[in-house]
Design an enzyme around this catalytic site. Structure first.
Site, short mmCIF file in Angstrom:
data_model
loop_
_atom_site.label_atom_id
_atom_site.label_comp_id
_atom_site.label_asym_id
_atom_site.label_seq_id
_atom_site.Cartn_x
_atom_site.Cartn_y
_atom_site.Cartn_z
N ASN A 230 -14.74 19.57 68.92
CA ASN A 230 -14.71 20.46 70.09
C ASN A 230 -13.45 20.19 70.90
O ASN A 230 -12.64 19.35 70.55
CB ASN A 230 -15.99 20.31 70.92
CG ASN A 230 -16.14 18.91 71.48
OD1 ASN A 230 -15.34 18.47 72.27
ND2 ASN A 230 -17.18 18.20 71.02
N ASP A 299 -23.81 18.48 68.85
CA ASP A 299 -25.27 18.58 68.77
C ASP A 299 -25.74 18.56 67.31
O ASP A 299 -26.87 18.20 67.03
CB ASP A 299 -25.75 19.86 69.45
CG ASP A 299 -25.53 19.77 70.96
OD1 ASP A 299 -25.89 18.72 71.53
OD2 ASP A 299 -24.97 20.71 71.55
N PHE A 344 -23.31 14.91 82.17
CA PHE A 344 -22.52 16.11 82.47
C PHE A 344 -23.22 17.30 81.81
O PHE A 344 -23.91 17.13 80.81
CB PHE A 344 -21.11 15.99 81.88
CG PHE A 344 -20.12 15.35 82.81
CD1 PHE A 344 -20.17 14.00 83.08
CD2 PHE A 344 -19.13 16.12 83.43
CE1 PHE A 344 -19.26 13.41 83.94
CE2 PHE A 344 -18.21 15.54 84.28
CZ PHE A 344 -18.28 14.18 84.54
N LYS A 358 -31.43 19.90 82.25
CA LYS A 358 -30.96 18.67 81.59
C LYS A 358 -31.22 17.44 82.45
O LYS A 358 -31.56 16.37 81.95
CB LYS A 358 -29.46 18.79 81.26
CG LYS A 358 -29.21 19.75 80.11
CD LYS A 358 -27.73 19.99 79.82
CE LYS A 358 -27.61 21.07 78.75
NZ LYS A 358 -26.24 21.52 78.51
N LYS A 362 -33.62 14.85 80.58
CA LYS A 362 -32.98 13.61 80.12
C LYS A 362 -33.21 12.46 81.10
O LYS A 362 -32.62 11.40 80.96
CB LYS A 362 -31.48 13.85 79.89
CG LYS A 362 -31.22 15.00 78.88
CD LYS A 362 -29.79 15.07 78.40
CE LYS A 362 -29.57 16.32 77.54
NZ LYS A 362 -28.39 16.27 76.68
O1 PMT Z 1 -12.68 15.80 78.07
P1 PMT Z 1 -12.14 16.90 78.96
O2 PMT Z 1 -11.17 17.80 78.22
O3 PMT Z 1 -11.60 16.37 80.25
O4 PMT Z 1 -13.38 17.88 79.31
C1 PMT Z 1 -14.39 17.39 80.12
C2 PMT Z 1 -15.75 17.92 79.68
C3 PMT Z 1 -15.82 19.41 79.89
C4 PMT Z 1 -16.01 17.60 78.21
C5 PMT Z 1 -16.80 17.16 80.58
O5 PMT Z 1 -16.55 17.48 81.92
C6 PMT Z 1 -18.23 17.55 80.19
O6 PMT Z 1 -18.79 18.53 80.67
N1 PMT Z 1 -18.85 16.73 79.30
C7 PMT Z 1 -20.18 17.03 78.73
C8 PMT Z 1 -20.04 18.08 77.67
C9 PMT Z 1 -21.35 18.32 76.97
O7 PMT Z 1 -21.49 17.96 75.86
O8 PMT Z 1 -22.27 18.86 77.72
P2 PMT Z 1 -23.77 19.17 77.16
O9 PMT Z 1 -24.31 20.06 78.21
O10 PMT Z 1 -23.75 19.65 75.77
O11 PMT Z 1 -24.48 17.76 77.16
C10 PMT Z 1 -25.19 17.30 78.30
C11 PMT Z 1 -25.07 15.79 78.41
O12 PMT Z 1 -25.76 15.17 77.31
C12 PMT Z 1 -23.67 15.26 78.39
O13 PMT Z 1 -23.61 14.19 79.32
C13 PMT Z 1 -23.48 14.75 76.96
O14 PMT Z 1 -22.59 13.64 76.92
C14 PMT Z 1 -24.88 14.33 76.59
N2 PMT Z 1 -25.20 14.49 75.16
C15 PMT Z 1 -25.21 15.73 74.59
C16 PMT Z 1 -25.56 15.88 73.27
C17 PMT Z 1 -25.92 14.73 72.52
N3 PMT Z 1 -26.24 14.84 71.25
N4 PMT Z 1 -25.90 13.53 73.09
C18 PMT Z 1 -25.55 13.39 74.40
O15 PMT Z 1 -25.53 12.27 74.93
#
Ligand code: PMT
Length: 419
Positions: A230, A299, A344, A358, A362
């Protein structure tokens, strides 16, 4: 004490300039009218937009720009001020002020004002202790300027010593004491001098805390040469790790592949896949006080990774994907009461609704929601546009700011959650 007081806040170019976002916000909350002057150097650390949003007033960045309001610009600021506060004050601005040089808006204002001037030096300890800087400080004090002593502690240059700018709450207190008529307004309420009170009473110092930050995107292999990835660059997570280290925390950064250099003073682990990240994070989680998951974790992963490079013989190729573990959700299930867990949420629609989901699912203490559909926000840019959602249902919306500034604000809010 500060209600209706006109405070000219001069910000110069040191790393502590990030604290001025919080400082201006606190002054404003106390009812003060805050007018910010950013030197050219300061603009490398803090943006005009952020300071304008936080102070509620136009920000002066140059002597030569278009004048929008004569009541608050140029010499008018020198006349309008009830007090001038220079924070952080670099060695350079102290030298210029001591010599009477007026080559930018801030030095012009301090030369022209009759208001009391407070200055909070922040710099490397050798620079602070250098006889030239000390002589300049003495000269300014002899002219009636009020020194707010820097604190001892961890400095951005990686060393420890005198040179940290006092925390915003302390600076606000100095001004409150001054307006309350406290005799030597640089003394704190209990009579200790500022440098004695700084170390243990700061709002967001992270000394003694273990924080684990994840950053960048994971890569899920397809074959020996290809992967699913990504657009995460790591900028957001690295900024948080760097900020936490500068606040004295013991930082572990677990990162997917990134072009960035790991910040100084941080324990660094590079990983590729979600499962590698999960293993490292789970091993370290029990010893951590705070975990911030800024990584963009895949994911799904490819179910049957090919040992050999896949040949492009067919018109179509079908990859079967299976779900990766949700690392953050698992941490939420393992979380102990002393641990603070921050996630995030990167969304392109229904930002608040999905982020709130979330936060609950979580078991997080706070979630940083970023609308990644907006320009200059989210993946692979230096700025971000975020909302902070907490378990008490509160939502804090922040203006577009650099990821470096936001990192300090996020950490400040985490520390407040832990109080
Ligand atoms: O790295 P940059 O270019 O500076 O960009 C920053 C960013 C946009 C990546 C950052 O600000 C951000 O939003 N990170 C989380 C991105 C993400 O995967 O979001 P999500 O909504 O899919 O996941 C929610 C949370 O669960 C996140 O904290 C993620 O780390 C966590 N997660 C998600 C999936 C997974 N299998 N395991 C996880 O721990």
């Amino acid at each position: 004490m500060l209600n209706g007081k006109k405070i000219v806040l001069g910000v110069t170019g040191g790393i502590a300039a990030y604290k001025c976002v919080d400082l201006a916000s606190r002054l404003r909350k106390q009812g003060a009218e805050v007018h910010v002057i950013l030197t050219r150097g300061a603009q490398n650390f803090v943006t005009e937009t952020a300071m304008r949003e936080i102070s509620g007033n136009p920000v002066v960045t140059s002597m030569w720009g278009e004048i929008h309001n004569y009541d608050v610009e140029h010499i008018a600021l020198a006349n309008l001020a009830d007090v001038v506060l220079i924070a952080p004050a670099t060695a350079n601005v102290l030298a210029k002020a001591a010599a009477g040089i007026a080559d930018d808006m801030l030095t012009t204002t301090v030369l022209a004002t009759r208001a009391p001037i407070f200055f909070a030096p922040a710099m490397n300890s050798n620079m602070y202790e250098n006889p030239v800087t000390q002589q300049n400080i003495t000269t300014l004090q002899q002219r009636g300027w009020q020194l707010i002593e820097p604190a001892n502690g961890h400095l951005a240059c990686g060393t420890s010593g005198i040179g940290r700018m006092p925390e915003p709450a302390e600076l606000v207190e100095v001004l409150e004491n001054y307006f309350a008529g406290a005799d030597d307004s640089v003394e704190s309420a209990d009579g200790n001098t500022m440098d004695n009170t700084m170390d243990n009473t700061t709002d967001n110092t992270m000394q003694g805390l273990k924080i684990l930050v994840t950053a960048a995107g994971t890569r899920e292999p397809i074959d020996p040469v290809r992967y699913i990835g990504n657009r995460s660059s790591g900028k957001m997570g690295y900024a948080i790790a760097e900020a936490a280290a500068s606040l004295g925390a013991e930082v572990t950064l677990v990162s997917g592949p990134s072009a960035l250099q790991p910040p100084a003073g941080v324990e660094f682990f590079g990983v590729e896949s979600a499962r590698e990240m999960r293993q490292l994070v789970q091993e370290r989680f029990p010893a951590c006080d705070i975990v911030i998951k800024a990584a963009a974790v895949a994911d799904y992963r490819v179910k049957n990774v090919s040992d050999q490079k896949i040949k492009k013989n067919d018109a179509e190729l079908t990859l079967v994907l299976e779900k990766n573990p949700d690392i953050l959700k698992e941490l939420g299930e393992m979380k102990k009461p002393h641990q603070t867990l921050v996630g995030f949420a990167a969304e392109t629609q229904n930002l608040l609704q999905y982020a709130k989901g979330k936060l609950e699912k979580k078991n997080l203490d706070m979630i940083v929601a970023n609308d990644v559909s907006k320009p200059q926000a989210g993946f692979n840019v230096d700025t971000n546009l975020i909302k902070l959602l907490k378990r008490d249902g509160s939502i804090e919306e922040l203006p577009l700011m650099s990821k470096k500034e936001l990192a300090y604000i996020i950490l400040d809010r985490v520390m407040k959650l832990r109080m």
